[in-house]
Enzyme design. Structure first.
Site, PDB file in Angstrom:
ATOM      1  N   CYS A   1      17.544  17.475   4.657  1.00  0.00           N
ATOM      2  CA  CYS A   1      17.382  16.043   4.444  1.00  0.00           C
ATOM      3  C   CYS A   1      15.948  15.530   4.550  1.00  0.00           C
ATOM      4  O   CYS A   1      15.039  16.219   4.984  1.00  0.00           O
ATOM      5  CB  CYS A   1      18.275  15.239   5.396  1.00  0.00           C
TER       6      CYS A   1
ATOM      7  N   VAL B   1      24.696  20.366   4.145  1.00  0.00           N
ATOM      8  CA  VAL B   1      24.803  21.768   4.542  1.00  0.00           C
ATOM      9  C   VAL B   1      25.997  21.991   5.460  1.00  0.00           C
ATOM     10  O   VAL B   1      26.733  22.956   5.321  1.00  0.00           O
ATOM     11  CB  VAL B   1      23.495  22.241   5.225  1.00  0.00           C
TER      12      VAL B   1
ATOM     13  N   GLY C   1      17.461  18.260   9.607  1.00  0.00           N
ATOM     14  CA  GLY C   1      17.377  19.557  10.254  1.00  0.00           C
ATOM     15  C   GLY C   1      18.716  20.107  10.677  1.00  0.00           C
ATOM     16  O   GLY C   1      19.771  19.698  10.171  1.00  0.00           O
TER      17      GLY C   1
ATOM     18  N   VAL D   1      10.005  38.370  -4.266  1.00  0.00           N
ATOM     19  CA  VAL D   1       9.102  37.891  -5.308  1.00  0.00           C
ATOM     20  C   VAL D   1       8.134  39.005  -5.680  1.00  0.00           C
ATOM     21  O   VAL D   1       7.714  39.797  -4.820  1.00  0.00           O
ATOM     22  CB  VAL D   1       8.340  36.631  -4.856  1.00  0.00           C
TER      23      VAL D   1
END
EC number: 6.3.5.4
Length: 628
Positions: free
Chosen positions: A2, A53, A82, A301
């Protein structure tokens, strides 16, 4: 995760300022794409953008208590960002105290914990969080940030109130805030050593990690509720290794709790490999709630041609890809490689998104665009990711922990490993008069002394233990914040929640106080972490030397940055022109590029003018007292 924002002003009726509150809230849309909400009373306005979440249906915000005061307004209201990982235990305790819950969210637990225990409740929270809580009974706002500063929270004091937000852009959306840069702000932008609370923007501050800010009528005060303390370590080596293993197991279990798809970021190094292996063990053993039994999804990555054409570097001996492949085979993850090329890294649209994510003239070379693009690809398949930030700071992984000159140097260790002082590199293209006025080397020295003065020592500590305790403290409190900020801005720019198990405050405190000889008992970096997790990892990864997040070795990246430098040098009306020595820029560009620059060179040397010019122009920043 958030995004939060808000406004307290005891001289205004903020119920008449809903359009401004909405504008501030809208800037946080990237952090919260799933829902939004605003709430206001006479002297307070809170805004919230939600990334759902936990308890997707029930955790809407700003969240209000059902209890109301004589005026009919809720007793307390919270805008929260959080995750509190011990919220289930706190909820059970609060139920025993007579509290009733309408949702399954950790937000409601935090709100009711405040009603039960007052502001002292923050010491009971474990996790990563930043929130604003308004108490209508006392007309007081609390701004609270987690112990390590994983989640950001900025504030801008007013004559009788405050503006605040998860990012500066929320504050700057209010007409009362004007973006300004002065000498101290420029020093902060260039020093490569974060000072808690400071930002480059004049009058805009961070809530410091482990602190809360109280805003009352006519007064704004700051209180510390946690800090990195020095305590005797009584456990022997075997007990210490077992305790590290137990703490890591517990925090990974807790951080796998999610009502949305979760994954792990994997580099093939010790930190991310250990987290991935432990997460899969937890899932297999059924300790992860509804996710039990699943195969964990992983992402890595790489750059086009990087592995095939890799050249060893001072801080990186090998590419990541072979180790990633070995860990994936060993653990059996559902793996996805994100392959990037230079054209993506230098794309003007991508670089503008990076700037808008930071809001400030910070940056770590090509890491920023590559992380943004990695996180964007991850977000297409997962909403939550585990990442290995802080393991090197906590366990002593960086090579500068083990470099004699860096350890002995009277400056920040990551400064000491550079042949050219950071202050000299960072100011190389600035106007000489401004360089003299900045006195950046003296600023770095002063901030270093201030940081060292915070370190507590134990009676009887020898010189080595004292020096390494200083190095550990500096890395956790001055270097780690830069990496946590980078992780947060690039991930939340695409609405991805990144959790960092190695930032669990119990683990950080415990390992910080373990003697340095114990942290290097086998003659390697991160000895305790290796010993605690080696049973779950391939031997090659256990033996692998520390390697940082990768930088592209394609000189095409640096040529693109040099083209930006040339454009700035040729334009006397560029936003950064009052700060720059354009002749020094042109002289630098006249030298041939013989190979790719290092990450450090990019971060503090070649990209500094580019960042400053883009930031000053994009945000319309006013220069205060800066000569050039």
């Amino acid at each position: 995760m958030c995004g939060i924002t808000g406004w307290v002003d005891f001289t205004r009726d903020l119920t008449r300022e809903r359009h401004t509150t909405r504008a501030m809230t809208d800037t946080m849309a990237c952090r919260g794409p799933d829902d939004e909400g605003c709430w206001s009373a006479r002297h307070v306005a809170l805004g919230h953008r939600r990334l759902a979440v936990i308890d997707v249906a029930g955790g809407r915000q700003p969240m209000r208590t059902p209890e109301t005061g004589p005026d009919g307004e809720p007793v307390a209201v919270i805008s929260y960002s959080g995750e509190v990982y011990n919220f289930r235990e706190l909820r059970e305790e609060l139920v025993l105290h007579g509290h009733h819950f309408r949702t399954r969210s950790d937000t409601e637990v935090v709100l009711r914990a405040y009603l039960e225990w007052g502001s002292g409740f923050v010491g009971r929270l474990g996790g990563m969080y930043a929130f604003a809580l308004w108490d209508n009974r006392t007309e007081e706002l609390l701004l609270v940030r987690d112990r390590l500063g994983v989640k950001p929270l900025f504030h801008h004091p007013l004559d009788d109130g405050v503006l605040f937000g998860s990012e500066p852009k929320a504050i700057l959306a209010n007409p009362l805030a004007t973006p300004r840069l002065d000498l101290d702000g420029l020093r902060d932008a260039l020093a490569l050593a974060r000072v808690p609370g400071r930002t480059p923007l004049t009058g805009v501050y961070e809530v410091k990690p482990g602190h809360l800010v109280r805003v009352r009528r006519g007064r704004l005060t700051e209180e510390r509720y946690w800090s990195l303390r020095t305590r005797p370590h009584h456990d022997d080596l075997d007990t210490t290794i077992a305790t590290v293993r137990d703490l890591l197991t517990d925090t990974v279990d807790r951080q796998l709790v999610s009502d949305v798809p979760l994954c792990a970021l994997l580099s093939g190094g010790l930190d991310s490999s250990a987290l991935t292996a432990m997460a899969q063990r937890s899932l297999t053993a059924g300790r992860a709630g509804d996710a039990a039994g699943e195969v964990i999804r992983t992402f890595s990555v790489d750059f086009a041609g990087y592995t095939e054409n890799f050249t060893p570097e001072p801080f990186r001996e090998t590419p990541d890809a072979p180790y990633v492949a070995e860990l994936v085979r060993h653990v059996g993850t559902d793996h996805h490689e994100i392959l990037l090329d230079t054209a993506q890294l230098v794309d003007p649209a991508v670089r503008r998104r990076v700037l808008r994510a930071w809001d400030l003239p910070y940056g770590i070379g090509d890491h920023d665009p590559s992380l943004l693009l990695l996180f964007e690809a991850v977000r297409r398949r997962s909403t939550v990711a585990l990442s290995g930030e802080s393991a090197d700071e906590v366990f002593g992984g960086y090579l500068w922990f083990h470099h004699p000159d860096a350890v002995r140097a009277d400056t920040f260790p990551w400064h000491a490993v550079n042949a050219t002082p950071v202050a000299e590199q960072a100011t190389a293209f600035l106007d000489p008069a401004l360089v003299k006025e900045l006195a950046l080397a003296e600023y770095v020295a002063d901030t270093y002394r201030e940081a060292v003065a915070e370190v507590e020592h134990l009676p009887g500590d020898d010189a080595t233990e004292r020096r390494m305790r200083v190095a550990s403290h500096l890395n956790i409190t001055r270097f780690l914040p830069m990496l946590l900020d980078r992780k947060d801005r690039m991930s939340m720019a695409v609405g991805l929640e990144v959790r960092v198990p190695f930032c669990d405050h119990r683990l950080v405190s415990y390992v910080y106080n373990a003697p340095w000889a114990m942290k290097t008992f086998d003659g390697r970096e991160k000895s305790l972490l290796r010993a605690a997790t080696e049973q779950w990892l391939p031997p090659s990864i256990v033996r692998r030397r520390k390697a940082p997040y990768p930088s592209t070795q394609d000189t095409g990246y640096d040529l693109a940055v040099n083209r930006e430098l040339a454009r700035i040098a040729a334009d006397p009306a560029s936003p950064a022109a009052p700060l720059l020595d354009r002749a020094a820029l042109r002289a630098f560009l006249d030298r041939p590029l013989t190979g790719p620059y290092s990450m450090m060179q990019r971060s503090v040397h070649t990209e500094t003018p580019v960042r400053l010019d883009a930031w000053l122009g994009e945000y319309g920043v006013r220069l205060d007292g800066l000569t050039g």
